[in-house]
Design an enzyme around this catalytic site. Structure first.
Site, PDB file in Angstrom:
ATOM      1  N   ARG A  17       0.831  -1.210   0.000  1.00 19.03           N
ATOM      2  CA  ARG A  17       0.000   0.000   0.000  1.00 19.03           C
ATOM      3  C   ARG A  17       0.865   1.260   0.000  1.00 19.03           C
ATOM      4  O   ARG A  17       1.910   1.305   0.635  1.00 19.03           O
ATOM      5  CB  ARG A  17      -0.903  -0.022   1.239  1.00 19.03           C
ATOM      6  CG  ARG A  17      -1.871   1.135   1.315  1.00 19.03           C
ATOM      7  CD  ARG A  17      -2.639   1.146   2.626  1.00 19.03           C
ATOM      8  NE  ARG A  17      -3.784   0.254   2.582  1.00 19.03           N
ATOM      9  CZ  ARG A  17      -4.514  -0.054   3.656  1.00 19.03           C
ATOM     10  NH1 ARG A  17      -4.188   0.432   4.835  1.00 19.03           N
ATOM     11  NH2 ARG A  17      -5.553  -0.858   3.544  1.00 19.03           N
TER      12      ARG A  17
ATOM     13  N   ARG B 225       3.211   6.966  -6.236  1.00 18.25           N
ATOM     14  CA  ARG B 225       2.792   5.654  -6.728  1.00 18.25           C
ATOM     15  C   ARG B 225       3.957   4.915  -7.390  1.00 18.25           C
ATOM     16  O   ARG B 225       4.038   3.699  -7.349  1.00 18.25           O
ATOM     17  CB  ARG B 225       1.645   5.819  -7.726  1.00 18.25           C
ATOM     18  CG  ARG B 225       0.346   6.320  -7.084  1.00 18.25           C
ATOM     19  CD  ARG B 225      -0.730   6.526  -8.149  1.00 18.25           C
ATOM     20  NE  ARG B 225      -2.010   6.968  -7.582  1.00 18.25           N
ATOM     21  CZ  ARG B 225      -2.372   8.229  -7.451  1.00 18.25           C
ATOM     22  NH1 ARG B 225      -1.550   9.202  -7.802  1.00 18.25           N
ATOM     23  NH2 ARG B 225      -3.564   8.531  -6.967  1.00 18.25           N
TER      24      ARG B 225
ATOM     25  N   ASN C  48      -1.139  -0.109  -7.557  1.00 17.58           N
ATOM     26  CA  ASN C  48      -0.276   0.981  -8.019  1.00 17.58           C
ATOM     27  C   ASN C  48       1.206   0.621  -7.979  1.00 17.58           C
ATOM     28  O   ASN C  48       1.594  -0.215  -7.180  1.00 17.58           O
ATOM     29  CB  ASN C  48      -0.532   2.232  -7.167  1.00 17.58           C
ATOM     30  CG  ASN C  48      -1.713   3.027  -7.682  1.00 17.58           C
ATOM     31  OD1 ASN C  48      -1.880   3.188  -8.880  1.00 17.58           O
ATOM     32  ND2 ASN C  48      -2.537   3.537  -6.771  1.00 17.58           N
TER      33      ASN C  48
ATOM     34  N   ARG D  17     -13.090  11.887 -10.748  1.00 19.66           N
ATOM     35  CA  ARG D  17     -12.817  12.951  -9.776  1.00 19.66           C
ATOM     36  C   ARG D  17     -12.908  14.315 -10.456  1.00 19.66           C
ATOM     37  O   ARG D  17     -13.479  15.258  -9.903  1.00 19.66           O
ATOM     38  CB  ARG D  17     -11.415  12.767  -9.164  1.00 19.66           C
ATOM     39  CG  ARG D  17     -11.326  11.647  -8.140  1.00 19.66           C
ATOM     40  CD  ARG D  17      -9.881  11.378  -7.720  1.00 19.66           C
ATOM     41  NE  ARG D  17      -9.808  10.483  -6.565  1.00 19.66           N
ATOM     42  CZ  ARG D  17      -8.814   9.616  -6.349  1.00 19.66           C
ATOM     43  NH1 ARG D  17      -7.797   9.530  -7.199  1.00 19.66           N
ATOM     44  NH2 ARG D  17      -8.819   8.842  -5.274  1.00 19.66           N
TER      45      ARG D  17
ATOM     46  N   HIS E 291      -1.831   7.460 -14.525  1.00 15.92           N
ATOM     47  CA  HIS E 291      -2.679   7.583 -13.336  1.00 15.92           C
ATOM     48  C   HIS E 291      -1.787   8.120 -12.234  1.00 15.92           C
ATOM     49  O   HIS E 291      -0.914   7.426 -11.742  1.00 15.92           O
ATOM     50  CB  HIS E 291      -3.246   6.220 -12.928  1.00 15.92           C
ATOM     51  CG  HIS E 291      -3.906   6.229 -11.577  1.00 15.92           C
ATOM     52  ND1 HIS E 291      -4.959   7.064 -11.275  1.00 15.92           N
ATOM     53  CD2 HIS E 291      -3.658   5.518 -10.453  1.00 15.92           C
ATOM     54  CE1 HIS E 291      -5.329   6.847 -10.008  1.00 15.92           C
ATOM     55  NE2 HIS E 291      -4.555   5.919  -9.497  1.00 15.92           N
TER      56      HIS E 291
ATOM     57  N   THR F 292      -7.333   5.091   0.168  1.00 10.95           N
ATOM     58  CA  THR F 292      -8.575   5.378  -0.559  1.00 10.95           C
ATOM     59  C   THR F 292      -9.230   4.044  -0.876  1.00 10.95           C
ATOM     60  O   THR F 292      -8.534   3.046  -1.073  1.00 10.95           O
ATOM     61  CB  THR F 292      -8.338   6.138  -1.881  1.00 10.95           C
ATOM     62  OG1 THR F 292      -7.793   5.244  -2.850  1.00 10.95           O
ATOM     63  CG2 THR F 292      -7.396   7.325  -1.702  1.00 10.95           C
TER      64      THR F 292
END
Length: 332
Positions: free
Chosen positions: A99, A106, A138, A169, A193, A248
């Site tokens: 994570r 990322r 990611n 978003r 991304h 998230t």
């Protein structure tokens, strides 16, 4: 003595219970479970399989979902750390991996997650050789490339969740400014991304009315209303949410279920998702970046050619160069 079941029910047919619309989620962390519940609520599968290395957490999450069966229409929910449980999946969603820590980019996650993928991907291929792979972990663009290389799948079947969430978003924030629902606010965020994503201001519109035609400065420093702040908020939003709640989950889960719906129902909707972009926009390496893709039962069947300004194209190319710089160093 006949059992209660035998007294109650007379069997007419010996059925082989092969799933028709099976979905697997690998990784039952916050993102994986948000994907799982979103998929269940949309009735996209007749079987949902969960896989993780943490067996207690995995079993607990499976049981918790199973206990909601009365309120769902997915008759079979299964889990195991053994990938045989994933057999015959139409779609496999990979959320497993290290994570992102607070303040960590990322791209920093990459080698940790490549090593995890070296175990996961061959197992998926073994049990579901015809599945579509949807990568969420990611850095998603690089890991989609890694999954493509390890799996040996054709590129149409290896899809990165990419900028589907970034664009969502963007449309939400645009809607908040205009007092219009996000569904009626159109705009695309493409490329990587993450930190170097590219907002395509020329295409931003409501009801076909281009915002740039009303404000030619839109998205530039000269813009009095500073609309480029909207894109900056998109880039910063994940970091802010991670800072506030640690990770998230809900928005990415909903975004993934949106992609799963296009695949499972062969909708052929257009999504900004990560695909092999070699040969487009002057990019000559095996790089995965988000562009508008037609998504259906075979994965990505077509790419929409977006007209970019020279600056936008340069930013896309720069993203590609950054990603390739990292990819070519990867060990797998």
């Amino acid at each position: 003595m006949a059992t209660l079941k035998d007294q109650l029910i007379v069997n007419l047919l010996k059925e082989e219970q092969a799933p028709q619309n099976k979905i697997t989620v690998v990784g039952v962390g916050a993102v994986g479970m948000a994907c799982a519940i979103s998929i269940l609520m949309k009735d996209l599968a007749d079987e949902l399989a969960l896989v993780d290395v943490m067996e207690d957490k995995l079993k607990g999450e499976m049981m918790d979902l199973q206990h909601g069966s009365l309120f769902l229409k997915t008759p079979k929910i299964v889990s195991s750390k053994d990938y045989c449980v994933t057999a015959n999946s139409k779609l496999v969603i990979i959320t497993a991996g290290a994570r992102q820590q607070e303040g960590e980019s990322r791209l920093n996650l990459v080698q940790r997650n490549v090593n995890i993928f070296k175990f996961i991907i061959p197992n998926i291929v073994k049990y579901s050789p015809h599945c579509k792979l949807l990568i969420v972990s990611n850095p998603v663009d690089i890991l989609t490339y890694v999954a493509w290389k390890i799996s040996g799948f054709p590129k149409n079947r290896v899809i990165g969740s990419g900028c589907n969430l970034d664009s969502a978003r963007f449309r939400y924030l645009m809607g908040e400014r205009l007092g219009v629902h996000a569904l009626s606010c159109h705009g695309w965020v493409l490329g990587e991304h993450g930190d170097s994503s590219v907002p395509v201001w020329s295409g931003v519109n409501v009801a076909g009315v281009s915002l740039k035609s009303l404000n030619p400065e839109l998205g530039t420093d000269a813009d009095k209303e500073q609309w480029k702040e909207v894109h900056k908020q998109v880039v910063d939003s994940a970091y802010e949410v991670i800072k506030l709640k640690g990770y998230t989950s809900w928005a990415i889960g909903l975004s993934v279920a949106d992609l799963a719906e296009s695949i499972m129902k062969n909708l052929r909707r257009v999504h900004p998702i990560s695909t092999m972009i070699k040969g487009l926009y002057g990019i000559n390496e095996d790089v995965f970046l988000s562009v508008p893709c037609i998504l259906g039962q075979n994965g990505i069947s077509d790419v929409v050619k977006v007209t970019l300004t020279p600056e936008e194209e340069a930013r896309l190319k720069k993203s590609a160069d950054t990603l390739w710089g990292i990819q070519k160093e990867l060990q797998f």
